[in-house]
Design a protein around this motif. Structure first.
Motif, PDB file in Angstrom:
ATOM      1  N   ILE A   1       0.859  -1.189   0.000  1.00 28.06           N
ATOM      2  CA  ILE A   1       0.000   0.000   0.000  1.00 28.06           C
ATOM      3  C   ILE A   1       0.891   1.234   0.000  1.00 28.06           C
ATOM      4  O   ILE A   1       1.729   1.399   0.887  1.00 28.06           O
ATOM      5  N   ILE A   2       0.716   2.082  -1.009  1.00 34.82           N
ATOM      6  CA  ILE A   2       1.379   3.379  -1.064  1.00 34.82           C
ATOM      7  C   ILE A   2       0.311   4.438  -0.859  1.00 34.82           C
ATOM      8  O   ILE A   2      -0.730   4.422  -1.509  1.00 34.82           O
ATOM      9  N   CYS A   3       0.555   5.361   0.056  1.00 37.35           N
ATOM     10  CA  CYS A   3      -0.403   6.434   0.333  1.00 37.35           C
ATOM     11  C   CYS A   3       0.195   7.770  -0.079  1.00 37.35           C
ATOM     12  O   CYS A   3       1.248   8.174   0.411  1.00 37.35           O
ATOM     13  N   LEU A   4      -0.478   8.458  -0.994  1.00 31.36           N
ATOM     14  CA  LEU A   4      -0.063   9.775  -1.465  1.00 31.36           C
ATOM     15  C   LEU A   4      -1.124  10.784  -1.054  1.00 31.36           C
ATOM     16  O   LEU A   4      -2.302  10.616  -1.375  1.00 31.36           O
ATOM     17  N   PHE A   5      -0.722  11.820  -0.328  1.00 29.15           N
ATOM     18  CA  PHE A   5      -1.696  12.828   0.088  1.00 29.15           C
ATOM     19  C   PHE A   5      -0.991  14.134   0.449  1.00 29.15           C
ATOM     20  O   PHE A   5       0.240  14.190   0.591  1.00 29.15           O
ATOM     21  N   GLY A   6      -1.782  15.177   0.603  1.00 25.06           N
ATOM     22  CA  GLY A   6      -1.325  16.471   1.090  1.00 25.06           C
ATOM     23  C   GLY A   6      -2.443  17.071   1.913  1.00 25.06           C
ATOM     24  O   GLY A   6      -3.427  16.402   2.219  1.00 25.06           O
ATOM     25  N   CYS A   7      -2.348  18.333   2.285  1.00 27.83           N
ATOM     26  CA  CYS A   7      -3.416  19.019   3.018  1.00 27.83           C
ATOM     27  C   CYS A   7      -3.633  20.390   2.404  1.00 27.83           C
ATOM     28  O   CYS A   7      -2.677  21.047   1.965  1.00 27.83           O
TER      29      CYS A   7
ATOM     30  N   ALA B   1       0.238   2.442   5.863  1.00 30.72           N
ATOM     31  CA  ALA B   1       0.797   2.302   4.517  1.00 30.72           C
ATOM     32  C   ALA B   1       2.238   1.803   4.575  1.00 30.72           C
ATOM     33  O   ALA B   1       2.945   2.022   5.565  1.00 30.72           O
ATOM     34  N   ASP B   2       2.668   1.143   3.502  1.00 34.62           N
ATOM     35  CA  ASP B   2       4.055   0.689   3.409  1.00 34.62           C
ATOM     36  C   ASP B   2       4.985   1.828   3.005  1.00 34.62           C
ATOM     37  O   ASP B   2       6.165   1.835   3.360  1.00 34.62           O
ATOM     38  N   LEU B   3       4.445   2.771   2.250  1.00 37.60           N
ATOM     39  CA  LEU B   3       5.219   3.933   1.808  1.00 37.60           C
ATOM     40  C   LEU B   3       4.287   5.127   1.747  1.00 37.60           C
ATOM     41  O   LEU B   3       3.139   5.011   1.291  1.00 37.60           O
ATOM     42  N   VAL B   4       4.763   6.282   2.208  1.00 34.56           N
ATOM     43  CA  VAL B   4       3.960   7.509   2.191  1.00 34.56           C
ATOM     44  C   VAL B   4       4.656   8.539   1.313  1.00 34.56           C
ATOM     45  O   VAL B   4       5.870   8.755   1.440  1.00 34.56           O
ATOM     46  N   ILE B   5       3.884   9.163   0.438  1.00 31.20           N
ATOM     47  CA  ILE B   5       4.414  10.250  -0.388  1.00 31.20           C
ATOM     48  C   ILE B   5       3.600  11.504  -0.086  1.00 31.20           C
ATOM     49  O   ILE B   5       2.388  11.544  -0.312  1.00 31.20           O
ATOM     50  N   LEU B   6       4.278  12.517   0.455  1.00 27.72           N
ATOM     51  CA  LEU B   6       3.634  13.788   0.766  1.00 27.72           C
ATOM     52  C   LEU B   6       3.746  14.708  -0.436  1.00 27.72           C
ATOM     53  O   LEU B   6       4.828  14.856  -1.016  1.00 27.72           O
ATOM     54  N   THR B   7       2.635  15.341  -0.791  1.00 28.66           N
ATOM     55  CA  THR B   7       2.634  16.237  -1.945  1.00 28.66           C
ATOM     56  C   THR B   7       1.602  17.340  -1.743  1.00 28.66           C
ATOM     57  O   THR B   7       0.882  17.361  -0.743  1.00 28.66           O
ATOM     58  N   SER B   8       1.503  18.228  -2.691  1.00 27.31           N
ATOM     59  CA  SER B   8       0.563  19.354  -2.585  1.00 27.31           C
ATOM     60  C   SER B   8      -0.859  18.915  -2.871  1.00 27.31           C
ATOM     61  O   SER B   8      -1.104  18.102  -3.765  1.00 27.31           O
TER      62      SER B   8
ATOM     63  N   LEU C   1      -2.258   1.805  -4.771  1.00 25.29           N
ATOM     64  CA  LEU C   1      -1.830   3.184  -4.561  1.00 25.29           C
ATOM     65  C   LEU C   1      -3.054   4.002  -4.187  1.00 25.29           C
ATOM     66  O   LEU C   1      -4.017   4.080  -4.961  1.00 25.29           O
ATOM     67  N   VAL C   2      -3.047   4.601  -3.008  1.00 23.49           N
ATOM     68  CA  VAL C   2      -4.140   5.477  -2.574  1.00 23.49           C
ATOM     69  C   VAL C   2      -3.728   6.921  -2.822  1.00 23.49           C
ATOM     70  O   VAL C   2      -2.729   7.391  -2.271  1.00 23.49           O
ATOM     71  N   VAL C   3      -4.474   7.606  -3.675  1.00 22.12           N
ATOM     72  CA  VAL C   3      -4.232   9.027  -3.948  1.00 22.12           C
ATOM     73  C   VAL C   3      -5.388   9.797  -3.308  1.00 22.12           C
ATOM     74  O   VAL C   3      -6.517   9.773  -3.803  1.00 22.12           O
ATOM     75  N   ALA C   4      -5.103  10.451  -2.188  1.00 21.87           N
ATOM     76  CA  ALA C   4      -6.168  11.026  -1.362  1.00 21.87           C
ATOM     77  C   ALA C   4      -6.159  12.549  -1.362  1.00 21.87           C
ATOM     78  O   ALA C   4      -5.136  13.184  -1.609  1.00 21.87           O
ATOM     79  N   GLY C   5      -7.337  13.113  -1.080  1.00 17.02           N
ATOM     80  CA  GLY C   5      -7.436  14.550  -0.828  1.00 17.02           C
ATOM     81  C   GLY C   5      -8.249  15.352  -1.813  1.00 17.02           C
ATOM     82  O   GLY C   5      -8.928  16.299  -1.439  1.00 17.02           O
ATOM     83  N   LYS C   6      -8.180  14.994  -3.108  1.00 24.74           N
ATOM     84  CA  LYS C   6      -8.846  15.833  -4.105  1.00 24.74           C
ATOM     85  C   LYS C   6     -10.043  15.137  -4.745  1.00 24.74           C
ATOM     86  O   LYS C   6     -10.986  15.786  -5.173  1.00 24.74           O
ATOM     87  N   GLY C   7     -10.004  13.828  -4.849  1.00 17.61           N
ATOM     88  CA  GLY C   7     -11.161  13.077  -5.311  1.00 17.61           C
ATOM     89  C   GLY C   7     -11.722  13.538  -6.633  1.00 17.61           C
ATOM     90  O   GLY C   7     -11.075  13.461  -7.679  1.00 17.61           O
ATOM     91  N   HIS C   8     -12.956  14.078  -6.598  1.00 13.05           N
ATOM     92  CA  HIS C   8     -13.676  14.475  -7.802  1.00 13.05           C
ATOM     93  C   HIS C   8     -13.199  15.808  -8.376  1.00 13.05           C
ATOM     94  O   HIS C   8     -13.590  16.175  -9.490  1.00 13.05           O
ATOM     95  N   GLU C   9     -12.375  16.558  -7.638  1.00 13.96           N
ATOM     96  CA  GLU C   9     -11.983  17.896  -8.085  1.00 13.96           C
ATOM     97  C   GLU C   9     -11.237  17.841  -9.420  1.00 13.96           C
ATOM     98  O   GLU C   9     -10.447  16.926  -9.677  1.00 13.96           O
ATOM     99  N   THR C  10     -11.470  18.829 -10.237  1.00 15.18           N
ATOM    100  CA  THR C  10     -10.853  18.879 -11.568  1.00 15.18           C
ATOM    101  C   THR C  10      -9.837  20.013 -11.677  1.00 15.18           C
ATOM    102  O   THR C  10      -9.508  20.456 -12.764  1.00 15.18           O
ATOM    103  N   TYR C  11      -9.353  20.478 -10.549  1.00 11.08           N
ATOM    104  CA  TYR C  11      -8.460  21.636 -10.537  1.00 11.08           C
ATOM    105  C   TYR C  11      -7.488  21.532  -9.373  1.00 11.08           C
ATOM    106  O   TYR C  11      -7.649  20.726  -8.454  1.00 11.08           O
ATOM    107  N   GLN C  12      -6.475  22.407  -9.412  1.00 10.07           N
ATOM    108  CA  GLN C  12      -5.584  22.596  -8.277  1.00 10.07           C
ATOM    109  C   GLN C  12      -5.389  24.089  -8.084  1.00 10.07           C
ATOM    110  O   GLN C  12      -5.220  24.826  -9.062  1.00 10.07           O
ATOM    111  N   ILE C  13      -5.424  24.545  -6.818  1.00  8.47           N
ATOM    112  CA  ILE C  13      -5.276  25.970  -6.525  1.00  8.47           C
ATOM    113  C   ILE C  13      -3.915  26.201  -5.871  1.00  8.47           C
ATOM    114  O   ILE C  13      -3.653  25.727  -4.762  1.00  8.47           O
TER     115      ILE C  13
END
Length: 508
Positions: free
Chosen positions: A389-395, A415-422, A471-483
C-alpha cells in the motif's frame, strides 16, 4: 407578496421603517442578483463591506432590506424606503423568507437530508441511484454535482445559499421530482441556508475533526450538525423520521443530545443497539458482502438479509447499510432495493478505482481530506490484503492546520510507503504545509518522500507500485483543478494516474 404578509408568517421580522403594503418579489443576499422589488439581506460582516453592499443593492433597484438589529446605525440604510429588522441570525431569517417566497417547494416533495463529516456525498449518491432504479423521479444536491433525473448541473457549494436552494427546489418540483437527496454541510446548517425547509428525513453519519477554520470548536461543529434534527422536528410533513449512526464518532453524543431535546419525531439508530445494523463483512476487489439486520415492525424477531454490492471498502458497507435503512423507512420496494445494491455506479472521487492496463495493480482516488476519512480508506485497503500500500496525500492551504500531523501518523501506521505532496496549497507555502504534515511522523520514520509537485509525485508513486499493490491518492477526489496561490488550473487525479500507468506500461 406584501411585506405585511411576510411579517405575519415570520414573526422574527419587524418592520421599523416603511409601509407593510409594499410588494416584494424574491430575496437575495448577493446584491448582484437583485431585481427591482427584491428584498436585500445584508450579510453580517465588517461595516465597510456592508456599506458597499447596501449601495450596490440600491443601484439594482432594491427598496427593502433585512438587517440585524446591531447594524441599524449604517448610514446607507437611510436611502431604503423599507427596513426590516431581526434579533435572530440574519441567515436563519433569510432561509425562512426564501422558502416562503419560493412557495415552500420542499413541503411538496420528500427531502432526504444527510449531514456528517464523512459519507454525505456517497450516501446521497447511493440513495439517489436506488430511487431512480426503483422508478422514482429523483434529484440530487451535493458536493460533486446537482442532478435532476439524468441531467447533471455543476455544484458550487455542498449546500447552496438559501435563495438559490429554494429556486432550485422549485425548479425540481416543476419538473415532477418527488424525492430530493441532499447533503447538508455544517456551514449550511449554521449559516441558515436550509432554515425553513420542510424535510422528510434527517440523517447523521459521523463527526470527526474538520472545518475548525470555520467553527470555533468541535462543540460548535457538533451543535451545527445537530441543527438538522431541529429542522426535522420543525417540519410539518407526514411520516418524517431521523436516522443516526450510533456506533461512530460522536454518535452516542448525538443520540443523547436528541433525547435531551425531547423531540417527538421518530429517530432510528443504525448500530448494535439500534433498529438497523450490519455484520459478517467480507471485502474484496470485486465487491463487498455482509448481513443486514432490521427489527421487523410489530414482530418479536430480527430479520437478517445477505447483501452484496459492487462498491468496495468497509465504509461502503456502512454507506449501503445506512441507505438500506433510509430506503426501508421511505417505503421503497424492499426486494428491488436489495437487488439494486448489487450494481451501484461508483461515486465520483470516492474510492474511484483506476486499474493498471493489465489489472496487475490498482490505484484508488478518494476525496479523503480528514484524519478519519484517510484512516477509513487505508483500513479498507488493508482489509483487502494487497502486497503493498502506497499512500499519497497532502493538506489544503488556508484550512485547519491541526489535522496535518494527525494524517501523517495515520498514513505511517497503515501504509508501506507515504508520499507527501501538494493538495490545494492556496496562499500558503506548499513546502511549509508538507513540513507541518511531516512533523507528525515518528522519530526515525523513513518510509516516506516529499514531492511538492503533485503530478511528479503521482508519477513517482506509480513507478514504485508493485504487482498486486494499491496506490491510494487522497485529498482531491472528484476535483478537476488545483489551486496554487490564487491561480486555479486543471488537475484531475485519475487522469494523471492513467497517464502514469500508460507510460509505465510502455516503458517510458
Amino acid at each position: 407578496m406584501k411585506v405585511s404578509e411576510i411579517i405575519k408568517r415570520i414573526p422574527d421580522i419587524k418592520l421599523i421603517k416603511g409601509e407593510g403594503s409594499t410588494e416584494v418579489g424574491y430575496i437575495w443576499a448577493d446584491s448582484r442578483k437583485l431585481k427591482a422589488q427584491d428584498i436585500f439581506v445584508l450579510p453580517e460582516e465588517n461595516s465597510e463591506k456592508q456599506e458597499t453592499y447596501l449601495k450596490m443593492a440600491l443601484e439594482h433597484g432594491s427598496e427593502v432590506v433585512i438587517i440585524s438589529k446591531r447594524d441599524l446605525k449604517l448610514k446607507t440604510l437611510d436611502f431604503f424606503p423599507v427596513i426590516l429588522e431581526t434579533d435572530e441570525l440574519v441567515g436563519e431569517v433569510h432561509g425562512k423568507t426564501a422558502c416562503l417566497l419560493a412557495g415552500n417547494p420542499a413541503k411538496k416533495m420528500k427531502i432526504v437530508a444527510i449531514t456528517g463529516t464523512n459519507g454525505k456525498t456517497s450516501l446521497t449518491f447511493i440513495l439517489f441511484h436506488l430511487a431512480r432504479k426503483v422508478g422514482k423521479n429523483a434529484a440530487l444536491i451535493g458536493t460533486v454535482q446537482i442532478q435532476i433525473m439524468d441531467r447533471v448541473l455543476e455544484s458550487g457549494y455542498t449546500t447552496p445559499d438559501a435563495s438559490s436552494l429554494n429556486l432550485l427546489l422549485k425548479q425540481m418540483l416543476e419538473e415532477g421530482i418527488e424525492y430530493v437527496f441532499m447533503e447538508m454541510s455544517s456551514h449550511g446548517l449554521k449559516l441558515g441556508r436550509v432554515a425553513g425547509l420542510e424535510i422528510t428525513c434527517a440523517g447523521f453519519t459521523n463527526l470527526t475533526q474538520d472545518h475548525l477554520d470555520f467553527h470555533t470548536s468541535m462543540e460548535d461543529y457538533f451543535e451545527s450538525k445537530f441543527k438538522i434534527f431541529q429542522l426535522l422536528e420543525q417540519s410539518s410533513v407526514k411520516n418524517k423520521f431521523g436516522l443516526v449512526a450510533s456506533d461512530v464518532s460522536f454518535g452516542d453524543k448525538m443520540v443523547k443530545r436528541i433525547a435531551d431535546a425531547k423531540f417527538k419525531s421518530p429517530i432510528y439508530l443504525l448500530g448494535k443497539s439500534g433498529e438497523f445494523n450490519y455484520s459478517n463483512t467480507k471485502l474484496s476487489l470485486l465487491g463487498s458482502e455482509y448481513r443486514f439486520h432490521k427489527k421487523a415492525k410489530n414482530l418479536p424477531f430480527i430479520e437478517v438479509r445477505k447483501i452484496r454490492t459492487n462498491l468496495l471498502g468497509n465504509f461502503n458497507v456502512f454507506n449501503t447499510s445506512f441507505a438500506l435503512a433510509v430506503a426501508y423507512e421511505l417505503g421503497f420496494p424492499w426486494e428491488e432495493v436489495i437487488s439494486c445494491l448489487e450494481k451501484i455506479p461508483t461515486v465520483p472521487g470516492r474510492f474511484h478505482v483506476v486499474p493498471f492496463p493489465d489489472r496487475s495493480r490498482i490505484a484508488v482516488v478518494d476525496y479523503a481530506h480528514t484524519p478519519d476519512a484517510l484512516e477509513n480508506i487505508l483500513k479498507s485497503c488493508v482489509e483487502i490484503a494487497p502486497k503493498q500500500i502506497i499512500c499519497l496525500f497532502g493538506c489544503g492551504g488556508d484550512r485547519d492546520r491541526t489535522k496535518r500531523p494527525q494524517m501523517a501518523k495515520i498514513a505511517e501506521n497503515l501504509a508501506d510507503l507515504v508520499i507527501l505532496t501538494s493538495d490545494n496549497p492556496r496562499t500558503e507555502s506548499p513546502e511549509a504545509i508538507l513540513d507541518e504534515i511531516e512533523s507528525g511522523f515518528s522519530r526515525g520514520f523513513q518510509r516516506y518522500e516529499k514531492i511538492v509537485d503533485r503530478r511528479m509525485a503521482i508519477k513517482r508513486a506509480v513507478s514504485l507500485l508493485e504487482r498486486d499493490g494499491i496506490l491510494v491518492v487522497a485529498g482531491k477526489g472528484h476535483e478537476t483543478y488545483q489551486i496554487i496561490g490564487k491561480e486555479k488550473s486543471k488537475f484531475i487525479d485519475f487522469e494523471e494516474i492513467e497517464n502514469a500507468f500508460q507510460n509505465l506500461e510502455l516503458g517510458r
